[in-house]
Design a protein around this motif. Structure first.
Motif, PDB file in Angstrom:
ATOM      1  N   TRP A 100     -18.754  20.331  50.164  1.00  0.00           N
ATOM      2  CA  TRP A 100     -18.999  18.952  49.628  1.00  0.00           C
ATOM      3  C   TRP A 100     -19.042  18.922  48.140  1.00  0.00           C
ATOM      4  CZ3 TRP A 100     -23.261  18.089  46.244  1.00  0.00           C
ATOM      5  CH2 TRP A 100     -24.109  19.173  46.129  1.00  0.00           C
TER       6      TRP A 100
ATOM      7  N   ARG B 276     -15.553  18.709  47.047  1.00  0.00           N
ATOM      8  CA  ARG B 276     -14.730  17.421  47.462  1.00  0.00           C
ATOM      9  C   ARG B 276     -15.290  16.108  46.542  1.00  0.00           C
ATOM     10  NH1 ARG B 276     -13.441  17.159  53.757  1.00  0.00           N
ATOM     11  NH2 ARG B 276     -13.612  19.464  54.069  1.00  0.00           N
ATOM     12  N   ILE B 277     -16.861  16.199  45.994  1.00  0.00           N
ATOM     13  CA  ILE B 277     -16.887  15.082  45.433  1.00  0.00           C
ATOM     14  C   ILE B 277     -16.276  15.276  43.876  1.00  0.00           C
ATOM     15  CG2 ILE B 277     -19.191  14.458  43.997  1.00  0.00           C
ATOM     16  CD1 ILE B 277     -20.770  14.936  46.598  1.00  0.00           C
TER      17      ILE B 277
END
Length: 630
Positions: free
Chosen positions: A535, A538-539
Motif C-alpha cells: 500500500w 501504491r499511495i
C-alpha cells in the motif's frame, strides 16, 4: 537463443510459470519437451506455432511455406541482455551518481540549513524520488522497450513523452560534455611538476592576481583574484574575450580537441550496446569512489578541516520553516536519481524478466544518496582548509556553486597540498569518469528508444546510428565551446532541461498510474517478482509522487532562478530564450496527442478511448493456424 519447433496438437509446447502462454491455437512461448521433434519451420525467439484442435491431420501435414515466413517476420530477435547483474547495477549507479553529487549537493546542503537539510532531503527521497525510480525500472523491465515504443503498451496517446525524452537527452549532452572537456583540459595541464594555477607569473594573469599561499605578506582585497580563478576564467574559458550572450566570441580550439576526445571515448563505449558499456562502467563507476575515499582521508588531515565539516553539517532548524528549503530538497533528489530521462527505462529493458528490480531500486538509490553525503565531506574538509589559510570564514570561501566550486575553490586547495600533482590528476580523472557514466546513460536512452521504435531501419545499423548521435551532440556543443560558452552552459542547465524533464516525469506518472492503472501496473510487477507492491508504494505512485513533482514545477514557475555568472547578469531575453528551448522539447507531447487523435478512426470519443487503451497483440488467423502479431 531459444529455438522451438512447429508443434502439432499431439505435441503441445510447455509453458513455464510466469510467462505469457495461451492455448487453443494461439502462438505460445514455451520450452519444448526433450522428445519434441524438430521440424523445418522454426522460430527464433522462443515462440512456437500451435495448431487449433479443430485442425485435421491433412492441415498438419501441409503448412504453407508462407506461414513459416510470416512467423519469422512477426517476431523480433531475442533482446540483448546484460552480461552480468553487476553490469546493470554499476551502470545505474554510474548514471545516478554524477557531477551534481559532487558540486550541487554540498552547496545546497549548507545553503539550506546544513544538517537540518537532511530531514527534508530524506523525506523527499522516500516519498517522491525512490518511488519514481522504482516505477521506471519496473516499466522498462516488464515491457522490454525503450522510452518511445514502451508507450504503445501503456497509453499510446502519451507516446510524445518518449520523443521529448530523447530531445532532452540531446540538449543535456550539448552542455554536459563541455564540463568534461574543461576537466580534461585541467587533467592535461596537471602533468607538470608545478601546477599552472599556483602562481601569478603566467601570461594570462592580471595585476589583481594575489597568491595568498605564498610566503610573502600579502593583503587580500575586494579586487583580488586567486591564480586558480584566473587560470579557469582567463586561460581555460577565456571568458574575458566575450561580453556575454550577445557576443560569445570565437571557438576555443583547445576545448574543441578536448571534447572530440571525450566523444571518441563515448562512441567506442556505447556503439555495441550494453555488452560493451556494461564492461566500461566497471572502471568509470568504481574509480570515483576510490578517489573520494583518498581525498576524504587527505582532506581530514589538513589544518582547519573541522571548520568546514562543522559549517557543512551544523543544523539551522529555522530553515525547515522555509518553503524554499523543501523545494531545494525535492529538486536535488529528483535530479540526482534521474527519473524522467528515459535512462532507467532503457537500462532495465535489458534485464532478465524475473530480475528483482525492487531490490535494485532500493540499493542504487541508497548508494546515490550516501555518495552525495560523502562528497560533502570531501569538499568541505578542503574548504575548511582554505578558510584557515585565508583567515576567512568558511562562508566566504564556499560562496561559489556549480563548476566554479570544483574548478576554482577545490583546484586551488589541491594545488597547495603536498603531492599536489598526484591529487590533481586523480581528482580531474574522477570528474571525467563521473561525467562519462551519465553521458553513456543519456545517449543509450536515445539509441535504445529509436532502435526499438524503428527496428526495421536501425536494428542492423546501430554503430552508424550511434555515430550520427555523437556527431549531432558534437555540433550541438560548439556554442558552449566559445569564449562565452560558460554562459550558454548555465542557461541550458537551468532552463533547457530542468522544467521540461520535471513535466515529463509528472505526465509519465499520470499516464502509468491513472490511465494504464495502478492495479494493472502492480499486476505486472507481481508477474515479474512474484509479489505485489504494498500500500505504501501504491499511495506514493497514485498521489504523493505526482504531487511531489507538481510542487517542484509550480515553485520553479513562480520563482524562476535569476541567472548570474561571475560579474555577468543575464538579460531578460535570455530567460525567455531558455524557456523557448525547454518548450521545443516538450512540444512533442501535445503534437503527438493531436496527431494520434487525427489518424485514429471513429468518433471523437472512440478516438480518445482507442488512444488511451494499450495496444495488445492481436490474433491473426492463417487458416487454422493463429499467430500473435504485434
Amino acid at each position: 537463443m531459444e529455438i522451438t519447433s512447429l508443434n502439432s496438437q499431439k505435441q503441445p509446447s510447455l509453458c513455464k510459470d510466469g510467462e505469457d502462454c495461451q492455448e487453443n491455437g494461439i502462438l505460445q512461448k514455451g520450452v519444448p519437451t526433450p522428445g519434441d521433434k524438430k521440424e523445418s519451420g522454426q522460430t527464433s525467439n522462443g515462440y512456437s506455432v500451435v495448431l487449433s484442435p479443430s485442425a485435421g491431420d491433412d492441415i498438419q501435414q501441409s503448412i504453407p511455406a508462407a506461414t513459416t515466413a510470416l512467423v519469422a517476420e512477426v517476431h523480433q530477435e531475442e533482446r540483448e541482455t546484460w552480461g552480468k547483474k553487476m553490469d546493470f547495477l554499476l551502470s545505474v549507479i554510474g548514471y545516478a551518481v554524477d557531477l551534481g553529487n559532487v558540486w550541487r549537493f554540498p552547496y545546497i546542503c549548507y545553503q539550506n540549513g546544513g544538517g537540518a537539510f537532511l530531514i527534508p532531503y530524506t523525506i523527499m527521497a522516500i516519498f517522491g524520488g525512490i518511488p519514481l525510480f522504482y516505477m521506471e525500472l519496473a516499466l522498462g523491465q516488464y515491457h522490454r522497450n525503450g522510452c518511445i515504443s514502451v508507450w504503445r503498451k501503456i497509453c499510446p496517446i502519451f507516446k510524445g513523452i518518449g520523443y521529448t525524452t530523447c530531445i532532452i537527452a540531446l540538449y543535456t549532452a550539448f552542455y554536459y560534455n563541455t564540463i568534461m572537456a574543461w576537466a580534461l583540459y585541467y587533467l592535461i595541464s596537471s602533468f607538470t611538476a608545478q601546477l599552472p594555477w599556483t602562481n601569478c607569473k603566467n601570461s594570462w594573469n592580471t595585476a589583481n592576481c594575489t597568491n595568498y599561499f605564498s610566503e610573502d605578506n600579502i593583503t587580500w582585497t575586494l579586487h583580488s583574484t586567486s591564480p586558480a580563478e584566473e587560470f579557469y576564467t582567463r586561460h581555460v574559458l577565456q571568458i574575458h574575450r566575450s561580453t556575454g550572450l550577445e557576443d560569445l566570441g570565437s571557438i576555443s580550439w583547445q576545448l574543441v580537441l578536448c571534447i572530440m576526445l571525450i566523444f571518441t571515448v563515448i562512441y567506442f563505449s556505447i556503439w555495441k550496446g550494453v555488452k560493451t558499456s556494461g564492461k566500461v562502467v566497471w572502471v568509470t563507476a568504481t574509480f570515483p569512489y576510490i578517489v573520494l575515499v583518498v581525498l576524504l582521508v587527505r582532506g581530514a588531515t589538513l589544518p582547519g578541516a573541522w571548520r568546514g565539516v562543522l559549517f557543512y553539517l551544523k543544523p539551522n532548524w529555522q530553515k525547515l520553516l522555509e518553503t524554499e528549503v523543501w523545494v531545494a530538497a525535492a529538486s536535488q533528489i529528483f535530479f540526482s536519481l534521474g527519473p524522467g530521462f528515459g535512462v532507467l527505462l532503457a537500462f532495465a529493458s535489458y534485464n532478465k524478466f524475473n530480475n528483482n528490480c525492487y531490490q535494485d531500486a532500493l540499493v542504487t538509490s541508497a548508494v546515490n544518496c550516501m555518495t552525495s553525503l560523502l562528497s560533502g565531506f570531501v569538499i568541505f574538509t578542503v574548504l575548511g582548509y582554505m578558510a584557515e589559510m585565508r583567515k576567512e570564514d568558511v562562508s566566504e570561501v564556499a560562496k561559489d556553486a556549480g563548476p566554479t566550486l570544483l574548478f576554482i575553490a577545490y583546484a586551488e586547495a589541491i594545488a597547495n597540498m603536498p603531492a599536489s600533482t598526484f591529487f590533481a590528476i586523480i581528482f580531474f580523472l574522477m570528474l571525467i569518469t563521473l561525467g562519462l557514466d551519465s553521458t553513456f546513460a543519456g545517449l543509450e536512452a536515445v539509441v535504445t528508444g529509436v532502435l526499438d521504435e524503428f527496428p526495421h531501419i536501425w536494428s542492423k545499423r546501430r554503430e552508424l546510428f550511434v555515430l550520427g548521435v555523437v556527431i549531432t551532440c558534437f555540433f550541438g556543443s560548439l556554442a558552449t565551446l566559445t569564449f562565452g560558452g560558460a554562459y550558454v552552459v548555465k542557461l541550458l542547465e537551468e532552463y533547457a532541461t530542468g522544467p521540461a524533464v520535471l513535466t515529463v516525469a509528472l505526465l509519465e506518472a499520470i499516464a502509468v498510474f491513472w490511465f494504464y492503472g495502478i492495479t494493472q501496473f502492480c499486476s505486472d510487477v507481481k508477474e515479474m517478482l512474484g509479489f505485489s507492491p504494498g500500500w505504501f508504494w501504491r499511495i506514493c505512485w497514485v498521489a504523493i509522487s505526482p504531487l511531489f513533482l507538481l510542487f517542484v514545477i509550480c515553485s520553479f514557475l513562480m520563482s524562476p532562478p535569476q541567472l548570474r555568472l561571475f560579474q555577468y547578469n543575464y538579460p531578460h531575453w535570455s530567460i525567455i530564450l531558455g524557456y523557448c528551448i525547454g518548450t521545443s522539447s516538450f512540444i512533442c507531447i501535445p503534437t503527438y496527442m493531436t496527431y494520434r487523435l487525427i489518424i485514429t478512426p471513429g468518433t471523437l470519443m472512440e478516438r480518445i478511448t482507442k488512444s488511451i487503451t494499450p495496444e495488445k497483440t492481436r490474433e491473426t488467423p492463417c487458416g487454422d493456424i493463429h499467430l500473435n502479431a504485434a
